[in-house]
Design an enzyme around this catalytic site. Structure first.
Site, short mmCIF file in Angstrom:
data_model
loop_
_atom_site.label_atom_id
_atom_site.label_comp_id
_atom_site.label_asym_id
_atom_site.label_seq_id
_atom_site.Cartn_x
_atom_site.Cartn_y
_atom_site.Cartn_z
N TRP A 156 0.84 -1.20 0.00
CA TRP A 156 0.00 0.00 0.00
C TRP A 156 0.88 1.25 0.00
CZ3 TRP A 156 -1.08 -4.41 2.77
CH2 TRP A 156 -2.25 -5.07 2.39
N HIS A 178 -7.00 1.45 3.25
CA HIS A 178 -8.08 0.51 2.93
C HIS A 178 -9.11 0.52 4.06
CE1 HIS A 178 -5.20 -2.77 4.80
NE2 HIS A 178 -5.33 -1.72 5.57
N ARG A 204 -4.55 6.68 -1.36
CA ARG A 204 -3.26 6.05 -1.67
C ARG A 204 -2.38 6.98 -2.50
NH1 ARG A 204 -4.77 -0.30 -2.84
NH2 ARG A 204 -6.04 -0.52 -0.96
N GLN A 218 -13.95 1.91 -1.05
CA GLN A 218 -13.92 0.45 -0.86
C GLN A 218 -15.18 0.01 -0.13
OE1 GLN A 218 -10.27 -1.02 0.94
NE2 GLN A 218 -9.30 -1.18 -1.08
N VAL A 261 -5.19 -12.20 6.22
CA VAL A 261 -6.11 -13.32 5.94
C VAL A 261 -5.29 -14.58 5.65
CG1 VAL A 261 -8.12 -12.03 5.09
CG2 VAL A 261 -6.27 -12.57 3.51
N ALA A 315 -13.31 -11.79 5.54
CA ALA A 315 -13.32 -10.34 5.24
C ALA A 315 -13.08 -10.19 3.75
CB ALA A 315 -12.24 -9.63 6.03
C1 FA5 Z 1 -7.00 -4.19 0.02
O1 FA5 Z 1 -7.11 -3.00 0.11
C2 FA5 Z 1 -7.40 -5.12 1.14
N1 FA5 Z 1 -7.69 -4.34 2.30
C3 FA5 Z 1 -8.60 -5.94 0.69
C4 FA5 Z 1 -8.93 -7.06 1.62
C5 FA5 Z 1 -9.93 -6.90 2.55
C6 FA5 Z 1 -8.21 -8.25 1.57
C7 FA5 Z 1 -10.24 -7.92 3.44
C8 FA5 Z 1 -8.52 -9.27 2.43
C9 FA5 Z 1 -9.51 -9.09 3.33
P1 FA5 Z 1 -6.26 -4.16 -2.46
O2 FA5 Z 1 -5.18 -3.17 -2.29
O3 FA5 Z 1 -6.00 -5.24 -3.42
O4 FA5 Z 1 -6.62 -4.79 -1.11
O5 FA5 Z 1 -7.58 -3.37 -2.86
C10 FA5 Z 1 -8.84 -4.01 -2.89
C11 FA5 Z 1 -9.64 -3.52 -4.07
O6 FA5 Z 1 -9.75 -2.11 -4.03
C12 FA5 Z 1 -8.98 -3.82 -5.41
O7 FA5 Z 1 -9.29 -5.12 -5.81
C13 FA5 Z 1 -9.61 -2.78 -6.30
O8 FA5 Z 1 -10.92 -3.16 -6.68
C14 FA5 Z 1 -9.73 -1.61 -5.36
N2 FA5 Z 1 -8.58 -0.72 -5.52
C15 FA5 Z 1 -7.35 -0.87 -5.03
N3 FA5 Z 1 -6.55 0.15 -5.35
C16 FA5 Z 1 -7.29 0.99 -6.08
C17 FA5 Z 1 -7.06 2.26 -6.70
N4 FA5 Z 1 -5.89 2.87 -6.60
N5 FA5 Z 1 -8.07 2.84 -7.37
C18 FA5 Z 1 -9.27 2.23 -7.44
N6 FA5 Z 1 -9.57 1.05 -6.86
C19 FA5 Z 1 -8.60 0.43 -6.19
#
Ligand code: FA5
Length: 347
Positions: A156, A178, A204, A218, A261, A315
């Site tokens: 992140w 997140h 981010r 999210q 997880v 989650a």
């Molecule tokens: C997470 O943020 C984890 N917190 C998700 C999670 C929750 C995992 C609970 C396990 C259990 P990630 O960075 O992959 O994961 O982001 C999750 C989703 O947010 C991505 O699949 C995407 O759909 C969205 N996302 C991530 N980054 C961006 C971005 N910069 N812009 C738009 N959507 C985004």
């Protein structure tokens, strides 16, 4: 001299009476009282006036001078009044000048989609939870099994708060990356069984492109009870994607690492723009990553005060804007914050 003054008075009174506009009156005023005007010229002749006539000529000159000034001012007033009257008579209707049809307000397409998501999960007994946008690195990372200095923090790109002048140590406060920061807040506030959902902003320090925003939404669910398993995750994934994107949506679960997880999964939707072939929208993958998910790690349950030998949980964190791209066929995520009304109205 007396005759000359009277002659000037007569001549200019007629001129003033005939004048039809403020501009004409300005001209007369200049002719009379300007630097080289008639009045000035006349006063220059005073030294030539015989001494015995002067007591008479002086007051007469002043009287006629101020009389003409007053006549001009009165006439100006009359012309102005006539102008106002004309405007009144024309009865200008300003309401007619605005022919633009009033626009109807509507919800932003992403807000609309988020309302649908919340409705879908409310039906399954999930309630909404709110966690801080500015949070501590403890809740955003540490308690989620991502210790200080662990390379998983690099997953992140984080925006830290400048703690200068705050009662916090540098690096302690951040903009949450997140909605998973809510996980331990939920566990510490509620006893299982827990069915909560969070739908809100995250931030981010991203390299922006067609599927990455710096300020993103999210949607996260936290489901903790006795006997919760990956089967529940699989079921909820299908319920969710079919409910929002329609029965024809093609989604897949694949193994993915998240420190909080075990096991972890990535949830992808088939890219509707290239039908799986690979394009700039999906980054050549053929699939668009929609969510990260998994069984909540036993250490995280413990951090939240929940006994992992009794309870288990799932989650799940989804990007609603990514889903909106698939649902509405929008090729670039940045368009959702562009303020382009034509796009919003077409959806
Ligand atoms: C997470 O943020 C984890 N917190 C998700 C999670 C929750 C995992 C609970 C396990 C259990 P990630 O960075 O992959 O994961 O982001 C999750 C989703 O947010 C991505 O699949 C995407 O759909 C969205 N996302 C991530 N980054 C961006 C971005 N910069 N812009 C738009 N959507 C985004």
């Amino acid at each position: 001299m007396e005759e000359k003054i009277s002659q000037i008075q007569k001549e200019y009174l007629e001129e003033i009476q005939k004048a039809q506009s403020l501009k004409e009156l300005d001209g007369i005023f200049l002719e009379l009282f300007g630097k080289n005007g008639v009045v000035n010229k006349l006063s220059e002749e005073f030294p030539k006036v015989p001494k015995e006539e002067r007591p008479k000529i002086g007051p007469l000159f002043n009287q006629i001078k101020s009389g003409l000034e007053k006549e001009i001012e009165d006439k100006r007033e009359k012309i102005r009044e006539a102008g106002y009257q004309k405007l009144d008579e024309e009865k200008l209707d300003f309401s007619k000048s605005t022919q633009i049809k009033p626009r109807k307000g509507r919800l932003h397409p992403v807000t609309k989609l988020e309302k649908e998501i919340v409705n879908l999960f409310t039906k399954l007994g999930f309630s909404q939870f709110s966690a801080p946008h500015i949070d501590s690195e403890e809740y955003n990372f540490e308690l989620l099994n991502i210790p200080k200095g662990h390379p998983a923090r690099d997953l992140w790109d984080t925006l830290y708060i400048d703690t200068h002048n705050l009662k916090a140590t540098p690096g302690e406060l951040l903009l949450r990356t997140h909605t998973s920061n809510a996980q331990v807040w939920i566990m510490r506030e509620l006893k299982p069984p827990v069915r909560m959902m969070i739908i809100d902003r995250c931030f981010r320090y991203e390299n922006l492109d067609a599927r990455h925003e710096h300020t993103l939404d999210q949607f996260e669910i936290v489901y903790i009870d006795k006997g919760v398993s990956m089967a529940n995750l699989q079921y909820l994934s299908e319920y969710f994607f079919k409910g929002i994107l329609g029965a024809d949506i093609k989604a897949r679960l694949r193994p993915k690492y998240y420190p909080f997880v075990e096991p972890g999964a990535g949830v992808d939707g088939l890219c509707i723009f290239c039908k799986g072939k690979g394009c700039k929208v999906c980054g050549g993958m053929g699939w668009l990553e929609l969510a990260g998910a998994g069984m909540i790690h036993p250490k995280v349950l413990e951090n939240g005060g929940i006994d992992p030998s009794v309870y288990s949980g799932i989650a799940w964190g989804v990007g609603p804007e990514r889903m909106a791209m698939l649902k509405y066929g929008v090729e670039d995520i940045r368009l959702f914050k562009s303020g382009d009304l034509k796009l919003y109205e077409s959806i």
